[in-house]
Design an enzyme around this catalytic site. Structure first.
Site, mmCIF file in Angstrom:
data_model
loop_
_atom_site.group_PDB
_atom_site.id
_atom_site.type_symbol
_atom_site.label_atom_id
_atom_site.label_comp_id
_atom_site.label_asym_id
_atom_site.label_seq_id
_atom_site.Cartn_x
_atom_site.Cartn_y
_atom_site.Cartn_z
ATOM 1 N N LYS A 80 0.818 -1.042 0.350
ATOM 2 C CA LYS A 80 0.154 -0.079 0.381
ATOM 3 C C LYS A 80 0.930 0.930 -0.214
ATOM 4 O O LYS A 80 1.970 1.147 0.298
ATOM 5 C CB LYS A 80 -0.767 -0.062 0.820
ATOM 6 N N SER A 155 -9.428 1.647 2.726
ATOM 7 C CA SER A 155 -9.151 2.922 2.520
ATOM 8 C C SER A 155 -8.192 1.486 1.734
ATOM 9 O O SER A 155 -7.541 2.225 0.589
ATOM 10 C CB SER A 155 -8.116 3.847 2.806
ATOM 11 N N SER A 179 -9.970 -0.422 7.102
ATOM 12 C CA SER A 179 -9.087 -0.361 6.495
ATOM 13 C C SER A 179 -8.482 -2.030 6.081
ATOM 14 O O SER A 179 -7.872 -1.365 4.429
ATOM 15 C CB SER A 179 -8.193 0.577 6.358
#
Lengths: 488, 95
Positions: A80, A155, A179
């Site tokens: 990420k 997210s 997330s």
């Protein structure tokens, strides 16, 4: 079909020299080339760097290095874009960082490298990890591989979509209010948020420091275990990192559930649950029972306050953490006549709408005259929420619920109403407030349209081993993960 | 505790955030809704309850004050928007 392999498959194939790491990485790159224009899971990736690392892994294998010493040797893992990887860009899904390049590796990256992994790719996310759909990325919206009209969750939407689309066997994400677990559920992956303090946050760009944790996205529970084992452990560079013995999580694989007590939360059995989600989770609970678990009803009486507490605590911490993005030491600077104007212009131009909304809310709840009414009160209610879990875990070993109230929604469906977007986190948020571990595993599909449903397991602090035991027994008896997203 | 006394300009100034007129309007409306929702905490029974700032209670975590490897000047300035003679450059602060 090498791109369909799990981490465990790749370790087996690499160990027996049936494939090379270069072939494994090339399979990912080929798959990315085939589907990425539709999925858009990555913000960027660096094929040359990935192949260089793969070559080094192949050389190590040729020298006789084993997966006993380096458990992830030659296995590609994508990251990420909120975790620092030396020499690679770091955007946090934002424009404000401009052309930022990380000068160092996050601790989790150091650990993946020392386990032999090939670390590559920057995965898309909501800006500064604020959002539930990746629609807040400053670059593009990632699509759900099960239905490209729909969002992958957020997210860590890129981390989930890349695994679901078989672009990489595993990824890392971060979880502040859901997330990891929410996108894992919406994309049909296994997502694990460890106990607060189990994984070092050094090199993770902070959103809400008392809530953030890094964790893995994988296709199977066994792979989740392999990644967790590689990244956990005390780090002197993170003062909130726990000094605690690390169990051998693989001992939790392949066991039944006899003697385990699993709780169903009375307060979660509310209206608003999608019927397809409810049917899948109800069936999963029966399956846990047939595997030997005892199902009990429990109460978390203050759970109705969790979303409100979260949006005070998380935004307050974010407003302080994001003060560093001021255009002095990094960022795309916007000029001003004095430093204050420079800060205001840099931040006004660089941050997107959701980040601005949360900075303003966080600043307001901390501001003089409002602190006691909002922030202090929220911290007190946080104590009540933690106590709820402590009491519940006196009578159960784990808690089960849906991960999300609905399956993946369509892009654009919730962007106009931030509060509705926030309320989609009701089942995941209290876990972060209490600092306990949580996991989402696939538990079936809705019918027409066919979309993945996730079951959430919550455990006691340091209860990862119990979650893995339940998740693995369930997965082995159902095999929902055999069904791959219909993208070719 | 009410959304009505929310002053967007004052808060934006505290946050060092330049907002356009349009942004101020949109944010005021949206934050009004969110603050109304958050107001449900008023009902919570917090009398005598200690606040939680962290899920894991940790107090004064320190480490020995020993020199160790750190960034070189070039590494530290790698992402500087503006630099002069090995330093970060900023607009003039004092006349």
């Amino acid at each position: 079909m090498l791109h369909r392999s799990t981490v465990a498959d790749l370790i087996r194939l690499l160990g027996s020299r049936k494939i090379s790491s270069t072939e494994a990485v090339q399979a990912c790159l080929d798959r990315i080339a085939a589907v990425e224009s539709r999925v858009k899971a990555f913000i960027s990736h660096d094929p040359a760097d990935a192949l260089r690392q793969a070559k080094a892994a192949d050389e190590a294998l040729a020298r006789g290095e084993t997966h006993h010493n380096k458990p992830l040797l030659g296995v590609p893992i994508a990251i990420k874009d909120v975790i620092a990887v030396q020499g690679q860009p770091l955007t946090c899904g934002s424009r404000i960082l401009g052309g930022y390049v990380s000068p160092y590796d996050a601790t989790v990256i150091e650990r993946l490298r020392s386990a032999g992994a090939v670390v590559f790719g920057r995965l898309n996310m909501d800006e500064f990890a604020m959002g539930s759909s990746t629609e807040n990325s400053a670059f593009h919206t990632t699509r759900n591989p099960w239905d490209l009209e729909r969002i992958p969750g957020g997210s860590s939407g890129g981390s989930a979509a890349a695994v679901a689309a078989d672009e990489v066997p595993a990824t890392l994400g971060s979880d502040t209010g859901g997330s990891i677990r929410q996108p894992a559920a919406l994309c049909g992956c296994v997502g694990l948020k460890p106990t607060y303090g189990m994984v070092s946050r050094y090199g993770l760009v902070a959103f809400a420091s008392s809530l953030d944790q890094i964790g893995p996205f994988t296709k199977t529970v066994e792979d989740s275990t392999l990644l967790l084992q590689s990244i956990v452990g005390h780090d002197p560079k993170d003062s909130t990192s726990l000094r605690t013995p690390i169990p051998d999580y693989s001992q939790s694989l392949g066991r039944d559930l006899r003697g385990l007590r699993v709780g169903l939360v009375k307060e979660f059995m509310v209206g608003g649950l999608d019927p397809g989600v409810k049917a899948a989770v109800d069936a999963a609970v029966l399956q846990l029972q047939s595997l030997g678990a005892e199902i009990r009803e429990i109460s978390l009486p203050h759970s109705d306050y969790a979303v409100a507490v979260y949006y005070i605590v998380a935004t307050a911490e974010a407003s302080a953490n994001l003060a560093r993005f001021d255009g002095v030491r990094y960022c795309a600077r916007a000029e001003g006549n004095d430093p204050i104007q420079m800060y205001e212009n840099t931040r006004g131009r660089g941050f997107g709408p959701e980040v601005k909304r949360r900075i303003i809310l966080g600043t307001y709840v901390l501001s003089s005259g409002y602190y006691d009414a909002y922030y202090l009160r929220a911290q007190k209610v946080r104590t009540l929420i933690r106590e709820d879990f402590r009491k519940a875990f006196e009578s159960v070993d784990a808690i089960v619920s849906p991960t999300t109230p609905t399956p993946a929604f369509k892009a654009g469906e919730k962007t106009a109403d931030p509060l509705q977007m926030y309320l989609s986190d009701i089942f995941t948020i209290s876990c972060n407030l209490a600092g306990i571990p949580g996991m989402s595993i696939p538990c079936g599909f809705t019918t027409s349209p066919k979309l993945p449903v996730g079951m959430q397991l919550l455990g006691k602090p340091l209860g990862e081993a119990t979650l893995i035991r339940i998740a693995h027994a369930y997965e082995q008896s159902t095999r929902w993960n055999q069904d791959r997203a219909p993208i070719v | 505790m009410s959304a009505s006394d929310f002053d967007i300009q004052y808060t934006a100034r505290l946050a060092r955030l330049a907002l356009s007129q349009e942004e101020q309007q949109t944010l005021s409306g949206q934050l009004g809704n969110i603050l109304d929702y958050i107001a449900k905490l008023k009902e919570a029974p917090v009398e005598g309850i200690e606040p939680t700032s962290h899920a894991v209670p940790l107090v004064n975590v320190t480490r020995p004050d020993e020199p160790g490897p750190s960034f070189s000047n070039e590494q530290a300035l790698l992402n500087a928007p503006s630099k002069i003679s090995g330093l970060f450059a900023v607009p003039k602060i004092v006349e």
